[in-house]
Write a protein that holds these residues in place. Structure first.
Motif, PDB file in Angstrom:
ATOM      1  N   ASP A  82       0.821  -1.213   0.000  1.00  9.68           N
ATOM      2  CA  ASP A  82       0.000   0.000   0.000  1.00  9.68           C
ATOM      3  C   ASP A  82       0.860   1.270   0.000  1.00  9.68           C
ATOM      4  N   GLN A  89       2.219   4.714  -0.956  1.00 10.87           N
ATOM      5  CA  GLN A  89       1.569   5.886  -1.546  1.00 10.87           C
ATOM      6  C   GLN A  89       2.508   7.080  -1.517  1.00 10.87           C
ATOM      7  N   THR A  93       2.133  11.355  -2.669  1.00 10.66           N
ATOM      8  CA  THR A  93       1.632  12.546  -3.363  1.00 10.66           C
ATOM      9  C   THR A  93       2.662  13.641  -3.130  1.00 10.66           C
ATOM     10  N   ILE A 141      -0.063  12.952  -7.745  1.00 11.40           N
ATOM     11  CA  ILE A 141      -0.114  11.623  -7.128  1.00 11.40           C
ATOM     12  C   ILE A 141       0.803  10.704  -7.927  1.00 11.40           C
ATOM     13  N   GLN A 178      -0.273   5.312  -6.090  1.00 11.98           N
ATOM     14  CA  GLN A 178      -1.623   5.261  -5.529  1.00 11.98           C
ATOM     15  C   GLN A 178      -1.716   4.269  -4.380  1.00 11.98           C
ATOM     16  N   SER A 179      -1.396   3.032  -4.632  1.00 16.50           N
ATOM     17  CA  SER A 179      -1.406   2.032  -3.557  1.00 16.50           C
ATOM     18  C   SER A 179      -0.682   0.822  -4.114  1.00 16.50           C
ATOM     19  N   LYS A 237      -0.046   2.974 -10.440  1.00 19.71           N
ATOM     20  CA  LYS A 237      -0.748   1.737 -10.065  1.00 19.71           C
ATOM     21  C   LYS A 237      -0.101   0.548 -10.760  1.00 19.71           C
TER      22      LYS A 237
END
Ligand code: ADP
Ligand code: MG
Length: 324
Positions: free
Chosen positions: A10, A12, A14, A20, A23-24, A212
């Motif tokens: 996960d 992440q 930004t 971004i 994302q995950s 992603k």
């Protein structure tokens, strides 16, 4: 030691400008893997690697390296990892040999001069060992960065575009060296734009796009299960597909490169012979008999282009079964 050199969960990021970049992202790099992290420009590859290298702060998520939490156990992890970042910043006051001695010290190792000589040799820097780094070409500096990442013999080596702008011969020798390290047990994670080389070298591939993961497979599985086949029909120079052609042949997702048309065949596991005849007949009905024709298997580059151009419609491949 854990069976995984890296377990990213996960992750992440930004940036301050609101961009971004991740994302995950989940990523599992088995210990001993030769692992490709691929994606178009801006996909987030360098962001991920720079988080691992402690150059960029993550926005969230976790990373375990050989079972240790990377963010709470930085010192342990840094001693076991060598990273070649994409962007280069050099201290211009030392020569390559000195740079490598100093880097050893930074990793808490006594400089191993035999290994440093071997690294300079393998990376074709022996003749430049005493030159000021300012006198080195861009390609030599990149190789020195690779040497720096290897100087403490880390079990995990991470390379962000190590061969950008490096000529074919040198690239091949660098990859040979990486292959030897990998055969000796070193885990290698790399990004590259040379997809043909990634296909040849790497046993696992993760493709990221827009921050992603869009595919995550062993190279063999990806090429067996995701790579499709297509029928190529040649009609000579100046061939063009009209909107009407595309609509008529839409079930075969026609593409043209100006000399003919490529028709996507049903997947190899389906009844592909009927698909071949259907595609061939449909093309002949539309354009007449071709000058030449053949069936071709998609290579990694074809798969990559397909997956990273379909991001809005494509389902993620192979992300099932990964715990958060
Ligand atoms: N320092 C930064 N500040 C703001 N945005 C950034 C920064 N670095 C990268 N980005 C943006 O984050 C996204 C991912 O970039 P990057 O990780 O460099 O991708 P890749 O290495 O796959 O080309 C891009 O849209 C890029 O413009
Ligand atoms: Mg990058």
């Amino acid at each position: 030691m854990s069976d995984f050199a890296l377990r990213v969960r996960d992750l992440q990021k930004t940036y301050n400008n609101g961009k971004i970049a991740l994302q995950s992202v989940n990523l599992d790099v088995p210990a001993g893997a030769f692992y490709a992290l691929l994606g178009p420009n801006g996909a987030g590859k360098s962001t991920l690697i720079n988080i691992l290298a402690d150059i960029v702060l993550p926005g969230g998520g976790s990373v375990r390296m050989f079972g240790h939490d990377m963010f709470s156990d930085r010192a342990w992890c840094k001693r076991r990892m060598g990273v070649v970042p994409q962007e280069v910043a050099f201290d211009p006051f030392f020569n390559p040999r000195e740079v490598l001695k100093i880097t050893s010290g930074m990793f808490g190792c006594k400089p191993d001069m035999a290994w440093i000589d071997e690294l300079l040799g393998r990376l074709e820097l022996s003749e430049h060992g005493e030159k000021n780094t300012r006198q080195l070409s861009g390609g030599m500096r990149r190789r020195l960065l690779v040497a720096q990442a290897l100087v403490h013999k880390p079990p995990l080596v991470i390379l962000d575009e190590p061969t950008a702008g490096v000529d074919v011969e040198l690239r091949r020798r660098l990859w040979d060296f990486m292959r030897e390290l990998n055969a000796g047990g070193t885990t290698i994670l790399l990004t590259t734009h040379y997809l043909e080389e990634a296909e040849e070298l790497c046993d696992h591939v993760t493709i990221v796009d827009g921050g992603k993961v869009v595919a995550d497979r062993s190279m063999r599985e990806l090429m067996r299960e995701v790579a499709g086949r297509y029928l190529w029909l040649s009609y000579g120079e100046g061939f063009a597909l009209s909107e009407a052609d595309i609509a008529t042949l839409s079930e075969f997702q026609p593409r043209s490169n100006g000399k003919g048309v490529c028709l996507t065949l049903r997947h190899a596991t389906d009844d592909s012979s009927s698909s071949f005849h259907e595609a061939y007949s449909a093309a002949v009905a539309r354009f007449g008999p071709p000058v030449d024709a053949g069936v071709r298997q998609e290579d990694l580059e074809d798969v990559f282009i397909r997956l990273t151009h379909e991001e809005s419609t494509a389902e993620s491949v192979g992300q099932e079964g990964k715990g958060a």
